[in-house]
Enzyme design. Structure first.
Site, short mmCIF file in Angstrom:
data_model
loop_
_atom_site.label_atom_id
_atom_site.label_comp_id
_atom_site.label_asym_id
_atom_site.label_seq_id
_atom_site.Cartn_x
_atom_site.Cartn_y
_atom_site.Cartn_z
N SER A 105 0.82 -1.20 0.00
CA SER A 105 0.00 0.00 0.00
C SER A 105 0.85 1.26 0.00
O SER A 105 0.43 2.30 -0.47
CB SER A 105 -0.91 0.02 1.23
OG SER A 105 -1.76 -1.10 1.25
N HIS B 126 -0.18 -3.61 -6.93
CA HIS B 126 -1.11 -3.27 -5.85
C HIS B 126 -2.51 -3.75 -6.23
O HIS B 126 -3.28 -3.05 -6.89
CB HIS B 126 -1.09 -1.76 -5.60
CG HIS B 126 -1.89 -1.35 -4.42
ND1 HIS B 126 -2.30 -0.05 -4.22
CD2 HIS B 126 -2.36 -2.06 -3.36
CE1 HIS B 126 -2.99 0.02 -3.09
NE2 HIS B 126 -3.05 -1.19 -2.57
N GLU C 10 -2.92 -1.43 -9.69
CA GLU C 10 -1.96 -0.33 -9.72
C GLU C 10 -0.56 -0.93 -9.82
O GLU C 10 -0.11 -1.64 -8.93
CB GLU C 10 -2.09 0.51 -8.44
CG GLU C 10 -1.29 1.78 -8.44
CD GLU C 10 -1.57 2.62 -7.20
OE1 GLU C 10 -1.60 3.85 -7.32
OE2 GLU C 10 -1.77 2.03 -6.11
N ASN D 112 -3.54 4.90 -2.64
CA ASN D 112 -3.52 5.04 -1.19
C ASN D 112 -3.09 6.43 -0.74
O ASN D 112 -3.42 6.83 0.37
CB ASN D 112 -2.63 3.98 -0.56
CG ASN D 112 -3.36 2.66 -0.45
OD1 ASN D 112 -4.57 2.61 -0.61
ND2 ASN D 112 -2.66 1.59 -0.17
#
Length: 283
Positions: free
Chosen positions: A120, A141, A153, A191
């Protein structure tokens, strides 16, 4: 490299979802965790999730759950990753833990095996620096629930090669997912924005501006979000939220990433969200 076997480290919520996604797409999976109990629980949950997919999304599941499960083997020793052609790591957002994992698998896995860091906030470049293959390290991600989310991601570290990016994007395509490549900055895009939103929502509850339910209802009713920020926090895990904010706070030295005291208190109390049975809501 021809990718047939994928190693997945960590059998938590995200890890088991990653394992399920690869197995559903025809890859053999080696799922590794330090706890055999956690591994058994993960496999049982994957079985339940596959059955639910068959009931509610019949066109999404192209074979019987047992056929998918047959492609997942479990292990408690990282040495079992020696036969993996690609590795996705999903351990806790604790640098000391991640560092030890990568130092180990760098010795175990064959040259050229790509390491996908499912993080993250921990910088991918930092992860690559403790291996002898920084060009083969990138961020992947995955979002929760992994089998149902279509976008990943993809984070390019300082040394990540174009070949590593290309092969990883092709692998994601084989999973039916789109990879969006972003650069390696703590929190990346998702994030960096999401954790601030959740944290500020926690501050609203802490400051008695509104209840958790009121905050979430406004995000769903006013902005059309499928879940409110506190429901999302419970789904991700409030400990993960706290760890991600802490990494960004320490990385940027910017007070806007300071975790809400209520968030820290809830984590200390073991109220982590869905995984513990209670967070901002009971489960």
């Amino acid at each position: 490299m021809d990718i047939r076997t994928v190693g997945v480290i960590g059998a938590g919520t995200i890890g088991r979802g990653v394992a399920q996604s690869f197995a559903q797409s025809g890859f053999d999976v080696v799922l590794v965790d330090i706890s055999q109990r956690q591994l058994d629980s993960a496999v049982a949950q994957v079985k339940d999730d596959l059955r639910l997919q068959g009931l509610f999304r019949p066109g999404h599941l192209k074979e019987e759950p047992e056929a998918v499960l047959d492609r997942i083997t479990t292990a408690t020793d990282l040495a079992d990753l020696a036969r993996a052609d690609f590795v996705v790591e999903n351990v806790t957002e604790n640098w000391d833990v991640k560092r030890g994992v990568y130092e180990s698998i760098d010795r175990i896995c064959a040259p050229g095996v790509v390491f996908g860091v499912n993080t993250s906030a921990v910088p991918v470049t930092r992860v690559g620096s403790v291996t002898g293959r920084p060009q083969d390290v990138l961020g992947l991600h995955f979002m929760n629930p992994v089998p149902l989310m279509d976008t990943v991601e993809v984070v390019q570290g300082y040394h990540t090669s174009q070949q590593t990016l290309d092969s990883s994007l092709a692998l994601l395509t084989a999973l039916g997912k789109e990879g969006i490549v972003v650069q390696d900055v703590p929190g990346f895009v998702t994030n960096r924005v999401l954790m601030l939103t959740i944290n500020e929502a926690v501050f609203c509850v802490q400051d008695q501006v509104a209840t958790a339910d009121q905050v979430d209802r406004m995000f769903k009713g006013c902005f059309g979000h499928r879940m409110g920020p506190l429901e999302t926090g419970d789904l991700i895990g409030l400990d993960t939220i706290l760890n991600s904010l802490t990494v960004m706070y320490e990385s940027f030295k910017d007070s806007k990433y300071r975790p809400a005291p209520l968030l820290q208190k809830m984590v200390d109390a073991g109220q982590l969200g869905r995984k513990s049975g209670h967070g901002f809501y009971p489960y």
